[in-house]
Design a protein around this motif. Sequence first.
Motif, PDB file in Angstrom:
ATOM      1  N   GLU A   1      35.464  55.444  52.627  1.00  0.00           N
ATOM      2  CA  GLU A   1      34.440  54.398  52.714  1.00  0.00           C
ATOM      3  C   GLU A   1      33.449  54.508  51.550  1.00  0.00           C
ATOM      4  OE1 GLU A   1      32.658  54.808  56.530  1.00  0.00           O
ATOM      5  OE2 GLU A   1      34.488  54.269  57.638  1.00  0.00           O
ATOM      6  N   ASN A   2      33.059  55.724  51.202  1.00  0.00           N
ATOM      7  CA  ASN A   2      32.107  55.920  50.088  1.00  0.00           C
ATOM      8  C   ASN A   2      32.667  55.396  48.768  1.00  0.00           C
ATOM      9  OD1 ASN A   2      30.266  57.139  51.780  1.00  0.00           O
ATOM     10  ND2 ASN A   2      30.929  59.229  51.286  1.00  0.00           N
ATOM     11  N   VAL A   3      33.949  55.664  48.537  1.00  0.00           N
ATOM     12  CA  VAL A   3      34.571  55.205  47.291  1.00  0.00           C
ATOM     13  C   VAL A   3      34.616  53.685  47.252  1.00  0.00           C
ATOM     14  CG1 VAL A   3      36.736  55.139  45.964  1.00  0.00           C
ATOM     15  CG2 VAL A   3      35.916  57.300  46.903  1.00  0.00           C
ATOM     16  N   ASN A   4      35.021  53.071  48.341  1.00  0.00           N
ATOM     17  CA  ASN A   4      35.102  51.606  48.359  1.00  0.00           C
ATOM     18  C   ASN A   4      33.735  50.957  48.147  1.00  0.00           C
ATOM     19  OD1 ASN A   4      37.877  50.877  48.677  1.00  0.00           O
ATOM     20  ND2 ASN A   4      37.823  51.766  50.738  1.00  0.00           N
ATOM     21  N   ARG A   5      32.688  51.563  48.748  1.00  0.00           N
ATOM     22  CA  ARG A   5      31.330  51.025  48.538  1.00  0.00           C
ATOM     23  C   ARG A   5      30.909  51.194  47.072  1.00  0.00           C
ATOM     24  NH1 ARG A   5      27.638  54.176  52.461  1.00  0.00           N
ATOM     25  NH2 ARG A   5      26.018  53.112  51.237  1.00  0.00           N
ATOM     26  N   SER A   6      31.157  52.369  46.508  1.00  0.00           N
ATOM     27  CA  SER A   6      30.723  52.655  45.133  1.00  0.00           C
ATOM     28  C   SER A   6      31.456  51.793  44.118  1.00  0.00           C
ATOM     29  CB  SER A   6      30.958  54.130  44.799  1.00  0.00           C
ATOM     30  OG  SER A   6      30.332  54.970  45.731  1.00  0.00           O
ATOM     31  N   PHE A   7      32.726  51.499  44.396  1.00  0.00           N
ATOM     32  CA  PHE A   7      33.557  50.806  43.412  1.00  0.00           C
ATOM     33  C   PHE A   7      33.609  49.293  43.658  1.00  0.00           C
ATOM     34  CE2 PHE A   7      34.326  54.919  42.379  1.00  0.00           C
ATOM     35  CZ  PHE A   7      35.444  55.203  41.615  1.00  0.00           C
ATOM     36  N   ASP A   8      32.828  48.828  44.610  1.00  0.00           N
ATOM     37  CA  ASP A   8      32.937  47.431  45.029  1.00  0.00           C
ATOM     38  C   ASP A   8      32.748  46.462  43.859  1.00  0.00           C
ATOM     39  OD1 ASP A   8      33.100  45.340  47.147  1.00  0.00           O
ATOM     40  OD2 ASP A   8      31.038  44.947  46.445  1.00  0.00           O
ATOM     41  N   THR A   9      31.712  46.663  43.037  1.00  0.00           N
ATOM     42  CA  THR A   9      31.432  45.740  41.923  1.00  0.00           C
ATOM     43  C   THR A   9      32.584  45.735  40.930  1.00  0.00           C
ATOM     44  OG1 THR A   9      29.061  46.191  42.150  1.00  0.00           O
ATOM     45  CG2 THR A   9      29.806  45.176  40.078  1.00  0.00           C
ATOM     46  N   MET A  10      33.087  46.899  40.605  1.00  0.00           N
ATOM     47  CA  MET A  10      34.194  47.003  39.645  1.00  0.00           C
ATOM     48  C   MET A  10      35.459  46.354  40.211  1.00  0.00           C
ATOM     49  SD  MET A  10      35.856  50.477  38.018  1.00  0.00           S
ATOM     50  CE  MET A  10      36.640  50.932  39.564  1.00  0.00           C
ATOM     51  N   LEU A  11      35.775  46.626  41.460  1.00  0.00           N
ATOM     52  CA  LEU A  11      36.991  46.077  42.057  1.00  0.00           C
ATOM     53  C   LEU A  11      36.920  44.564  42.161  1.00  0.00           C
ATOM     54  CD1 LEU A  11      37.487  48.737  44.889  1.00  0.00           C
ATOM     55  CD2 LEU A  11      38.756  48.570  42.749  1.00  0.00           C
ATOM     56  N   THR A  12      35.718  44.056  42.490  1.00  0.00           N
ATOM     57  CA  THR A  12      35.530  42.597  42.572  1.00  0.00           C
ATOM     58  C   THR A  12      35.743  41.960  41.216  1.00  0.00           C
ATOM     59  OG1 THR A  12      33.933  42.898  44.365  1.00  0.00           O
ATOM     60  CG2 THR A  12      33.912  40.771  43.207  1.00  0.00           C
ATOM     61  N   HIS A  13      35.185  42.599  40.153  1.00  0.00           N
ATOM     62  CA  HIS A  13      35.319  42.039  38.799  1.00  0.00           C
ATOM     63  C   HIS A  13      36.785  41.932  38.390  1.00  0.00           C
ATOM     64  CE1 HIS A  13      34.539  41.279  34.547  1.00  0.00           C
ATOM     65  NE2 HIS A  13      35.444  42.206  34.285  1.00  0.00           N
ATOM     66  N   TYR A  14      37.574  42.971  38.671  1.00  0.00           N
ATOM     67  CA  TYR A  14      38.980  42.972  38.258  1.00  0.00           C
ATOM     68  C   TYR A  14      39.908  42.369  39.332  1.00  0.00           C
ATOM     69  CZ  TYR A  14      37.645  45.851  34.267  1.00  0.00           C
ATOM     70  OH  TYR A  14      37.080  46.299  33.098  1.00  0.00           O
ATOM     71  N   ASN A  15      39.295  41.933  40.460  1.00  0.00           N
ATOM     72  CA  ASN A  15      40.045  41.268  41.527  1.00  0.00           C
ATOM     73  C   ASN A  15      41.210  42.129  42.009  1.00  0.00           C
ATOM     74  OD1 ASN A  15      40.623  39.185  43.336  1.00  0.00           O
ATOM     75  ND2 ASN A  15      42.000  38.142  41.888  1.00  0.00           N
ATOM     76  N   VAL A  16      40.901  43.393  42.325  1.00  0.00           N
ATOM     77  CA  VAL A  16      41.927  44.323  42.788  1.00  0.00           C
ATOM     78  C   VAL A  16      41.403  45.056  44.032  1.00  0.00           C
ATOM     79  CG1 VAL A  16      42.992  44.676  40.534  1.00  0.00           C
ATOM     80  CG2 VAL A  16      41.083  46.128  41.227  1.00  0.00           C
ATOM     81  N   LYS A  17      42.321  45.673  44.718  1.00  0.00           N
ATOM     82  CA  LYS A  17      41.979  46.481  45.890  1.00  0.00           C
ATOM     83  C   LYS A  17      42.484  47.904  45.661  1.00  0.00           C
ATOM     84  CE  LYS A  17      42.458  46.647  50.904  1.00  0.00           C
ATOM     85  NZ  LYS A  17      43.092  46.035  52.105  1.00  0.00           N
ATOM     86  N   LEU A  18      41.712  48.870  46.123  1.00  0.00           N
ATOM     87  CA  LEU A  18      42.016  50.275  45.871  1.00  0.00           C
ATOM     88  C   LEU A  18      42.902  50.839  46.968  1.00  0.00           C
ATOM     89  CD1 LEU A  18      41.147  52.230  43.646  1.00  0.00           C
ATOM     90  CD2 LEU A  18      39.284  52.973  45.090  1.00  0.00           C
ATOM     91  N   PRO A  19      44.148  51.205  46.667  1.00  0.00           N
ATOM     92  CA  PRO A  19      45.019  51.813  47.693  1.00  0.00           C
ATOM     93  C   PRO A  19      44.491  53.190  48.102  1.00  0.00           C
ATOM     94  CG  PRO A  19      46.276  51.076  45.762  1.00  0.00           C
ATOM     95  CD  PRO A  19      44.841  51.029  45.387  1.00  0.00           C
TER      96      PRO A  19
END
Length: 914
Positions: A872-890
């Motif tokens: 959960e911490n990683v997904n919260r921290s990386f949210d802006t980056m993942l949104t920009h590149y339109n990807v989801k973190l496995p």
Amino acid sequence: MSYSSTKEQVVEYLKKATRSMNIDQLSGFTTINISKLLNLSRSLTSQYLNELVKDEKVIKISSRPVYYFDRMELEKKYHIEIKQFDFLNMSELLQTLQSGDTQLQDFQKAIGNEGSLHYCISQMKSALFYPDGGLPVLLYGEKGCGKSFLVNLIYEFCINHDLLSRQAPFIKMKIFRNDDMEYYKKELFGYFDKKENIVKKGKLEEASGGILFIQDIGNLNEDCQEKLAEYISTGKFTRSNDDSVMIDSSARIIFASMEDPRDILTQSMILNMPVICNIPSWISRNEDERKAFIIKFFKEEQERLDIPIYVSEKMLVLLMNYDFANNINELKKYIKTICANAYAENGGQERLDVFMYHLPIQLLDDIRVNKINQEDDNMIRIDAIEKNEGSNKIMMMWEQFLQVYEDNKTSFKKYLEEGQKIVRYYYDILIYQESYLDERLSAIEKIVLDILGAIKKSRNIILPINCGYVLTRMILTSQKNNSSFRQWEQDNRDVIKECLATMKQNMMNEYILSELILKQIQTHLDIRLSDMNRIFLMMNINLYNKDIHAQDTIGIILSHGYSTASSIADAANSLLSTYIFEAIDMPLDTPIQEVSKKLDAFISDNRHIKNIILLVDMGSLEEIGTMIADSVNVGVINNISTSLALNIGTKILQHYELEDILQIACEEAQCRYKVLSVAKKEKAIVFTNDAGLVVSEKLSRLFKDSLPKDIDLKMIEYDYDELLKNGSEDMLFKKYDVVLMIKPYNLKIQNVSSVTLEEIMNFKDIDKVNHVLLPYLDESEIEEFDQCLLKNFSMQSVMENLTILNAPKLLDYVSDAISALQHIMKQKFQSKTIVGIYIHICFLVERLVTKTALDKYKDLNGFIERHQDFIENVNRSFDTMLTHYNVKLPISEIAYLYEYIEHDNIKGGGEDEF
């Protein structure tokens, strides 16, 4: 031979001759002598020389005769830029050279610029010449070690090389610990003064187009460091109280710190600081450099007081070996106090004598000096110390040895006579006219004299005590001047080897005795002396011993192959610490008559030999002894090996009879066997990465691009998963001799020298890489490789080369994400793993964008159960980056990221290697 190669011969000859030129001996710089030495026609030599003058590479003296000198070597020798290429006479040239002799420029002014500071200065130059305004530089070292002085030289260097204009600003700023950080923030970045409704510029803006020097950078808080890191990365910054406007600046930034940067800088600063120079402390400088500082500061006081200064030898030795708490600055302060104490009691004398009791009270108390007898203390004029250094005289003696050798190649007798005149001349200078400020002199002198005494007694030869005195001084001087002496010997290596080979051929007995002396010195002092020391010794031995009787039994090893016999003989002679065996190497197609001729020639040159033991590798060679049996007693033994040679050599030294040696050696010889089946493997550097083979291939290409030339060392990109699964049992290690592996942190392979990509990017453990390349590159090529590596493996360069994404933007997103993750976890990652995390996440994002994410992970379900909070911490921290590149973190990628964080925790506790 081609036109270009013969012309290049002329260039190389002039370079070497100019480097060691003596103003009183210029015959080697005339057209006729150059043509004779190079075996070229006079007209062709003259044509080449005049073409080189026209190309501004050679200086011409239009006197009678005409002289030619290499321009670059003269400029280096006299620290001057020569803009005139044709002089009327030598006086005109000398006047030009003398005008520039003391005009040192920028880094030339730094004591140790060719010694302890050489690598630091080369790093600085690389950073200053780097495109787009250069790279920031951080100097760290103890208080008073010369950091500020070097920064002044950096500014001067930039102006001298047109990197900055002469009007460029040079602004200095010192950060004090525990001061108001808001004040420093305003001072650095400026601010908008709301009361006066005006903008107040900061140092960073004022220094645009010039240099900003920030001292004690570690005292800045994290906020200020982050803003500085942003400027270094982008060339832009915002004011301390206004984030709405981005401001450009072209200021070059130099930082200084007394602390290790790994302990005081934020991760962003470390990532943006590719050039970090460790400035050595006073006591870690070599002896020549410490002496040069002392002379420099005493000379400054001599000029200020306008009176010649004489210093006690004891004081010089003490100052050179004292560990000053505040390094060079403290030395300078003490020398001022010493001169003031001496001047106060001078009483109008025409010279200022400085004794031990003039030391400041703090030093006297510290070294526990009570009663000092000034009468037994030798006084030295400070001006004279540098002008008459023994090291220069020794090098001059060596140069003259080589010169008389080259002048008398057709007459060895004449060479010997002239060489021995040189020995006599320099004896007096080196023993009686030189001061040696080294407390080891007496101790080493005693050991050398004991060695010479024992050899004189056992070999019944004469060696005067002066020989021991001079040899001791040569040992000390060459040890203290390693770099200059090594360079001289490297430049003259061919003629030195030729000269020694000629002397060995004509003076075998002297050669044998010199070998014995040098072996004894190496055993007792752990100092390996050079071929020039051997030449000196052989000259001495011959000078005082015209009819030497050496041992009358010798072994000669005959073996098929290009160096088999030589290898066995060298090993046996080395282990026996004396010259017992001569070697004759025989290519397989060598006729037996040719070998016989070599044996006859050896016997002819060594008339004192009565008994020869031939050690041969095949029975077919046994009959060769019959061809020489009429002139000496010959014994033959076959199946030669190093152990057999040692056995026979020992018995020769113990004076066994010839027949007894052969009989006992045969009885004691035993053969043993074991089955080995190991093919010779090709050496290789292996690149592997958990981001895949494509990344490994790109890393390999970056590494190859950093090499100054192609080398015979295989570069292999290898599958990470295979290595992780198989370890040292992988087929890779059966096929190749892996001399270096560039790998991720979490891959552990036993007994394989390795560095991580992160360590290369931070220039850590670069010695490991350089050591692997030493057999393929010389020192200058290694230095060129290091500079290219610094450039090619910066964070920006690596990302631009290894990812298809926009590197600057990606790095910004990653930086923000890692900062957020640290904040959420309430944990500060160690700086040594930060770079690894950056690289991993950048590759991770590319895999997500290209839909090649890692979908396998051992015990993925177990990871999810144990580490739900981390996911959960990683997904919260990386949210802006993942949104920009339109990807989801496995989850599998999060699990791999967790390994870096876990590695950080395991390795914690002050072991930061970044």
